[in-house]
Design a protein around this motif. Sequence first.
Motif, PDB file in Angstrom:
ATOM      1  N   SER A  80       6.015  -7.503 -12.323  1.00 46.71           N
ATOM      2  CA  SER A  80       6.168  -6.228 -13.039  1.00 46.71           C
ATOM      3  C   SER A  80       4.819  -5.304 -12.473  1.00 46.71           C
ATOM      4  O   SER A  80       3.997  -5.751 -11.545  1.00 46.71           O
ATOM      5  CB  SER A  80       5.721  -6.361 -14.623  1.00 46.71           C
ATOM      6  OG  SER A  80       4.183  -7.039 -14.562  1.00 46.71           O
ATOM      7  N   PHE A  81       5.056  -3.974 -12.808  1.00 47.66           N
ATOM      8  CA  PHE A  81       4.011  -3.153 -12.063  1.00 47.66           C
ATOM      9  C   PHE A  81       3.151  -2.308 -12.948  1.00 47.66           C
ATOM     10  O   PHE A  81       4.057  -1.678 -14.072  1.00 47.66           O
ATOM     11  CB  PHE A  81       4.804  -2.102 -11.081  1.00 47.66           C
ATOM     12  CG  PHE A  81       4.316  -1.195 -10.182  1.00 47.66           C
ATOM     13  CD1 PHE A  81       3.941  -0.045 -10.818  1.00 47.66           C
ATOM     14  CD2 PHE A  81       3.661  -1.679  -8.882  1.00 47.66           C
ATOM     15  CE1 PHE A  81       3.057   0.921  -9.902  1.00 47.66           C
ATOM     16  CE2 PHE A  81       3.108  -0.725  -8.259  1.00 47.66           C
ATOM     17  CZ  PHE A  81       2.708   0.405  -8.698  1.00 47.66           C
ATOM     18  N   LYS A  82       2.017  -1.782 -12.906  1.00 44.50           N
ATOM     19  CA  LYS A  82       1.367  -0.831 -13.718  1.00 44.50           C
ATOM     20  C   LYS A  82       0.709   0.024 -12.653  1.00 44.50           C
ATOM     21  O   LYS A  82       0.098  -0.322 -11.858  1.00 44.50           O
ATOM     22  CB  LYS A  82       0.186  -1.458 -14.576  1.00 44.50           C
ATOM     23  CG  LYS A  82       1.070  -2.375 -15.838  1.00 44.50           C
ATOM     24  CD  LYS A  82      -0.075  -2.861 -16.814  1.00 44.50           C
ATOM     25  CE  LYS A  82       0.658  -3.566 -17.957  1.00 44.50           C
ATOM     26  NZ  LYS A  82      -0.375  -4.012 -18.899  1.00 44.50           N
ATOM     27  N   ASP A  83       0.586   1.313 -13.047  1.00 45.05           N
ATOM     28  CA  ASP A  83      -0.157   2.343 -12.263  1.00 45.05           C
ATOM     29  C   ASP A  83      -1.681   2.151 -12.391  1.00 45.05           C
ATOM     30  O   ASP A  83      -1.965   1.810 -13.699  1.00 45.05           O
ATOM     31  CB  ASP A  83       0.385   3.791 -12.618  1.00 45.05           C
ATOM     32  CG  ASP A  83       1.938   4.094 -12.138  1.00 45.05           C
ATOM     33  OD1 ASP A  83       2.082   3.626 -10.999  1.00 45.05           O
ATOM     34  OD2 ASP A  83       2.507   4.773 -12.840  1.00 45.05           O
ATOM     35  N   LEU A  84      -2.271   2.363 -11.630  1.00 44.78           N
ATOM     36  CA  LEU A  84      -3.848   2.059 -11.715  1.00 44.78           C
ATOM     37  C   LEU A  84      -4.333   3.493 -12.411  1.00 44.78           C
ATOM     38  O   LEU A  84      -3.888   4.640 -12.323  1.00 44.78           O
ATOM     39  CB  LEU A  84      -4.742   2.104 -10.647  1.00 44.78           C
ATOM     40  CG  LEU A  84      -4.360   0.819  -9.746  1.00 44.78           C
ATOM     41  CD1 LEU A  84      -4.939   0.507  -8.460  1.00 44.78           C
ATOM     42  CD2 LEU A  84      -4.578  -0.480 -10.651  1.00 44.78           C
ATOM     43  N   GLU A  85      -5.213   3.421 -13.463  1.00 44.00           N
ATOM     44  CA  GLU A  85      -5.515   4.363 -14.103  1.00 44.00           C
ATOM     45  C   GLU A  85      -6.381   5.572 -13.079  1.00 44.00           C
ATOM     46  O   GLU A  85      -7.286   5.003 -12.222  1.00 44.00           O
ATOM     47  CB  GLU A  85      -6.728   4.088 -15.164  1.00 44.00           C
ATOM     48  CG  GLU A  85      -6.969   5.240 -15.963  1.00 44.00           C
ATOM     49  CD  GLU A  85      -7.885   4.494 -17.327  1.00 44.00           C
ATOM     50  OE1 GLU A  85      -8.823   5.270 -17.581  1.00 44.00           O
ATOM     51  OE2 GLU A  85      -7.682   3.479 -17.787  1.00 44.00           O
ATOM     52  N   GLY A  86      -6.144   6.741 -13.208  1.00 35.59           N
ATOM     53  CA  GLY A  86      -6.463   7.885 -12.256  1.00 35.59           C
ATOM     54  C   GLY A  86      -5.651   7.934 -11.144  1.00 35.59           C
ATOM     55  O   GLY A  86      -5.817   8.910 -10.600  1.00 35.59           O
ATOM     56  N   ASP A  87      -4.810   6.990 -10.997  1.00 30.34           N
ATOM     57  CA  ASP A  87      -3.869   7.223  -9.579  1.00 30.34           C
ATOM     58  C   ASP A  87      -2.677   7.969  -9.896  1.00 30.34           C
ATOM     59  O   ASP A  87      -2.168   7.930 -11.008  1.00 30.34           O
ATOM     60  CB  ASP A  87      -3.595   5.995  -8.902  1.00 30.34           C
ATOM     61  CG  ASP A  87      -4.595   5.057  -7.938  1.00 30.34           C
ATOM     62  OD1 ASP A  87      -5.555   6.047  -7.737  1.00 30.34           O
ATOM     63  OD2 ASP A  87      -4.287   4.148  -7.750  1.00 30.34           O
ATOM     64  N   LYS A  88      -1.958   8.436  -9.123  1.00 28.70           N
ATOM     65  CA  LYS A  88      -0.808   9.326  -9.318  1.00 28.70           C
ATOM     66  C   LYS A  88       0.130   8.109  -9.757  1.00 28.70           C
ATOM     67  O   LYS A  88       0.200   7.067  -9.271  1.00 28.70           O
ATOM     68  CB  LYS A  88      -0.194   9.983  -8.058  1.00 28.70           C
ATOM     69  CG  LYS A  88      -0.883  11.202  -7.866  1.00 28.70           C
ATOM     70  CD  LYS A  88      -0.195  11.775  -6.486  1.00 28.70           C
ATOM     71  CE  LYS A  88      -0.958  13.122  -5.954  1.00 28.70           C
ATOM     72  NZ  LYS A  88      -0.189  13.447  -4.703  1.00 28.70           N
ATOM     73  N   SER A 112       0.914  -0.917   0.056  1.00 28.45           N
ATOM     74  CA  SER A 112       0.039  -0.079  -0.061  1.00 28.45           C
ATOM     75  C   SER A 112       0.879   1.327   0.006  1.00 28.45           C
ATOM     76  O   SER A 112       2.055   1.120   0.478  1.00 28.45           O
ATOM     77  CB  SER A 112      -0.749   0.037   1.416  1.00 28.45           C
ATOM     78  OG  SER A 112      -1.867  -0.866   1.290  1.00 28.45           O
ATOM     79  N   ARG A 113       0.362   2.324  -0.238  1.00 27.67           N
ATOM     80  CA  ARG A 113       0.941   3.667  -0.273  1.00 27.67           C
ATOM     81  C   ARG A 113       1.770   3.654   0.885  1.00 27.67           C
ATOM     82  O   ARG A 113       1.212   3.668   2.041  1.00 27.67           O
ATOM     83  CB  ARG A 113       0.037   4.983  -0.477  1.00 27.67           C
ATOM     84  CG  ARG A 113       0.603   6.015  -0.607  1.00 27.67           C
ATOM     85  CD  ARG A 113      -0.429   7.208  -1.138  1.00 27.67           C
ATOM     86  NE  ARG A 113      -0.999   6.877  -2.126  1.00 27.67           N
ATOM     87  CZ  ARG A 113      -1.006   7.285  -3.173  1.00 27.67           C
ATOM     88  NH1 ARG A 113      -0.069   8.266  -3.403  1.00 27.67           N
ATOM     89  NH2 ARG A 113      -1.692   7.137  -4.431  1.00 27.67           N
ATOM     90  N   GLY A 114       2.978   4.201   1.067  1.00 26.53           N
ATOM     91  CA  GLY A 114       3.801   4.307   2.090  1.00 26.53           C
ATOM     92  C   GLY A 114       4.614   3.186   2.713  1.00 26.53           C
ATOM     93  O   GLY A 114       5.329   3.204   3.759  1.00 26.53           O
TER      94      GLY A 114
END
Length: 178
Positions: free
Chosen positions: A124-132, A106-108
Amino acid sequence: MPKFLMNELHRPVSRDILENGKGNKKVLGMESQLSRAASIMTLRISYNSYPIFETQGDRMRFRYMRFWIESAHKKMHWKLPTLLRIAMDVLDDTLDEGCCFHERLSRGEIIICNNSCVAHARDSFKDLEGDKPRHLVRAWMQVQKVDLLKPSNHQQPTTEVVESCKTTKKEERAAKAA
């Protein structure tokens, strides 16, 4: 793992050289592209050899990135030794079956591990749409040598390191005052 395969993990193995950039900066008045010339790279790769797993007295060190081992062998036009390939296959299977942490942070949240003692990777990692977009921070910490394999030392490293730092600071102040 059978002893004859463990021997493959204990002997020095060449790894590829990883460098950032395109090699077109001047270093000490010379072009750094020189260090990337094929003849120089083969020398650099051949000297970039160390064991996957080694022990020195009570200390152990684990350095394993199969991709870079295979990449070095391809660049050098060397056939990957059969026993080394088998040993790495067994090692990969063992690591896949072992105790693994498979959670989304989670964040932090952070994970801290000693690269020389803990086998680790990440998916692998993908940013979620709408998230920073994620912000990756990598940090290196210098840790005092501690006998990790001695049970009696598991609670002592912090105290020893703190006391060692205090002594060093006192010595520095005394030297400045003199």
